[in-house]
Design a protein around this motif. Structure first.
Motif, short mmCIF file in Angstrom:
data_model
loop_
_atom_site.label_atom_id
_atom_site.label_comp_id
_atom_site.label_asym_id
_atom_site.label_seq_id
_atom_site.Cartn_x
_atom_site.Cartn_y
_atom_site.Cartn_z
N MET A 1 -11.44 14.62 12.21
CA MET A 1 -11.57 13.84 13.42
C MET A 1 -13.03 13.37 13.53
N TRP A 2 -13.20 12.12 13.87
CA TRP A 2 -14.51 11.52 14.03
C TRP A 2 -14.66 11.01 15.45
N ARG A 3 -15.90 10.94 15.90
CA ARG A 3 -16.21 10.36 17.21
C ARG A 3 -17.33 9.35 17.02
N PHE A 4 -17.09 8.10 17.45
CA PHE A 4 -18.09 7.05 17.41
C PHE A 4 -18.50 6.72 18.84
N VAL A 5 -19.81 6.61 19.06
CA VAL A 5 -20.38 6.26 20.36
C VAL A 5 -21.39 5.14 20.11
N THR A 6 -21.45 4.17 21.03
CA THR A 6 -22.36 3.05 20.82
C THR A 6 -22.98 2.55 22.12
N ASP A 7 -24.13 1.90 22.01
CA ASP A 7 -24.78 1.23 23.14
C ASP A 7 -24.59 -0.28 23.05
N PHE A 8 -24.01 -0.75 21.96
CA PHE A 8 -23.92 -2.18 21.67
C PHE A 8 -22.53 -2.46 21.14
N HIS A 9 -22.08 -3.70 21.17
CA HIS A 9 -20.77 -4.04 20.64
C HIS A 9 -20.77 -3.91 19.11
N HIS A 10 -19.90 -3.03 18.61
CA HIS A 10 -19.77 -2.82 17.17
C HIS A 10 -18.29 -2.74 16.79
N PRO A 11 -17.79 -3.68 15.99
CA PRO A 11 -16.49 -3.49 15.36
C PRO A 11 -16.72 -2.69 14.06
N VAL A 12 -16.40 -1.42 14.08
CA VAL A 12 -16.70 -0.52 12.96
C VAL A 12 -15.54 -0.53 11.98
N VAL A 21 -6.55 5.79 16.35
CA VAL A 21 -7.41 6.04 17.50
C VAL A 21 -6.73 7.08 18.37
N LEU A 22 -7.40 8.20 18.61
CA LEU A 22 -6.85 9.29 19.42
C LEU A 22 -7.20 9.15 20.89
N SER A 23 -8.42 8.67 21.17
CA SER A 23 -8.83 8.51 22.56
C SER A 23 -9.92 7.45 22.65
N ARG A 24 -10.07 6.93 23.85
CA ARG A 24 -11.13 5.96 24.14
C ARG A 24 -11.76 6.39 25.45
N ASN A 25 -13.07 6.66 25.40
CA ASN A 25 -13.83 7.09 26.59
C ASN A 25 -13.23 8.34 27.24
N GLY A 26 -12.73 9.25 26.43
CA GLY A 26 -12.18 10.50 26.94
C GLY A 26 -10.78 10.40 27.50
N GLY A 27 -10.20 9.22 27.50
CA GLY A 27 -8.84 9.01 28.00
C GLY A 27 -7.92 8.59 26.89
N VAL A 48 -15.00 6.41 20.99
CA VAL A 48 -13.63 6.58 20.51
C VAL A 48 -13.57 7.80 19.59
N GLU A 49 -12.43 8.46 19.61
CA GLU A 49 -12.16 9.53 18.65
C GLU A 49 -11.06 9.06 17.72
N LEU A 50 -11.29 9.29 16.42
CA LEU A 50 -10.37 8.82 15.38
C LEU A 50 -9.88 9.98 14.55
N ALA A 51 -8.67 9.84 14.03
CA ALA A 51 -8.14 10.77 13.04
C ALA A 51 -7.98 10.01 11.73
N VAL A 52 -8.60 10.53 10.69
CA VAL A 52 -8.53 9.88 9.38
C VAL A 52 -8.35 10.97 8.32
N ARG A 53 -7.54 10.66 7.30
CA ARG A 53 -7.34 11.58 6.18
C ARG A 53 -7.88 10.94 4.91
N PHE A 54 -8.52 11.75 4.11
CA PHE A 54 -9.06 11.30 2.83
C PHE A 54 -8.32 12.06 1.74
N THR A 55 -7.21 11.50 1.27
CA THR A 55 -6.36 12.20 0.30
C THR A 55 -6.24 11.48 -1.04
N ASP A 56 -6.44 10.17 -1.06
CA ASP A 56 -6.23 9.40 -2.29
C ASP A 56 -7.42 9.40 -3.23
N HIS A 57 -8.59 9.65 -2.71
CA HIS A 57 -9.81 9.49 -3.49
C HIS A 57 -10.85 10.49 -2.99
N MET A 58 -11.45 11.21 -3.87
CA MET A 58 -12.57 12.06 -3.51
C MET A 58 -13.83 11.40 -4.04
#
Length: 82
Positions: A1-12, A21-27, A48-58
């Motif tokens: 699980m990852w959490r991204f926080v920003t002060d500026f507009h970023h399409p990551v 996407v698991l949540s946005r701004n805690g909701g 935002v909090e994200l769920a990502v799996r890394f299974t195909d490539h190490m």
């Protein structure tokens, strides 16, 4: 699980793996957050909090911002999975 926080507009954008996407701004996720994504749009003061799996490539993966000015300034990051 990852959490991204920003002060500026970023399409990551995450290379090679999709995430959910698991949540946005805690909701709950927003209306455009449903489904598998490779890019998440963060507005100023959002988190935002994200769920990502890394299974195909190490090894090395890359993420970056899709704002043209940021791409031109090499605003990128890499990380390694093992």
């Amino acid at each position: 699980m990852w959490r991204f926080v920003t002060d500026f507009h970023h399409p990551v954008h995450l290379h090679l793996n999709h995430f959910q996407v698991l949540s946005r701004n805690g909701g709950p996720p927003g209306p455009f957050d449903a489904g598998w994504k490779d890019t998440v749009d963060l507005r100023p003061a959002e988190a935002v909090e994200l769920a990502v799996r890394f299974t195909d490539h190490m090894g090395t993966f890359m993420l970056h911002c899709h704002n043209l000015e940021h791409e031109d300034m090499a605003m990128m990051g890499d990380f390694v999975t093992v």
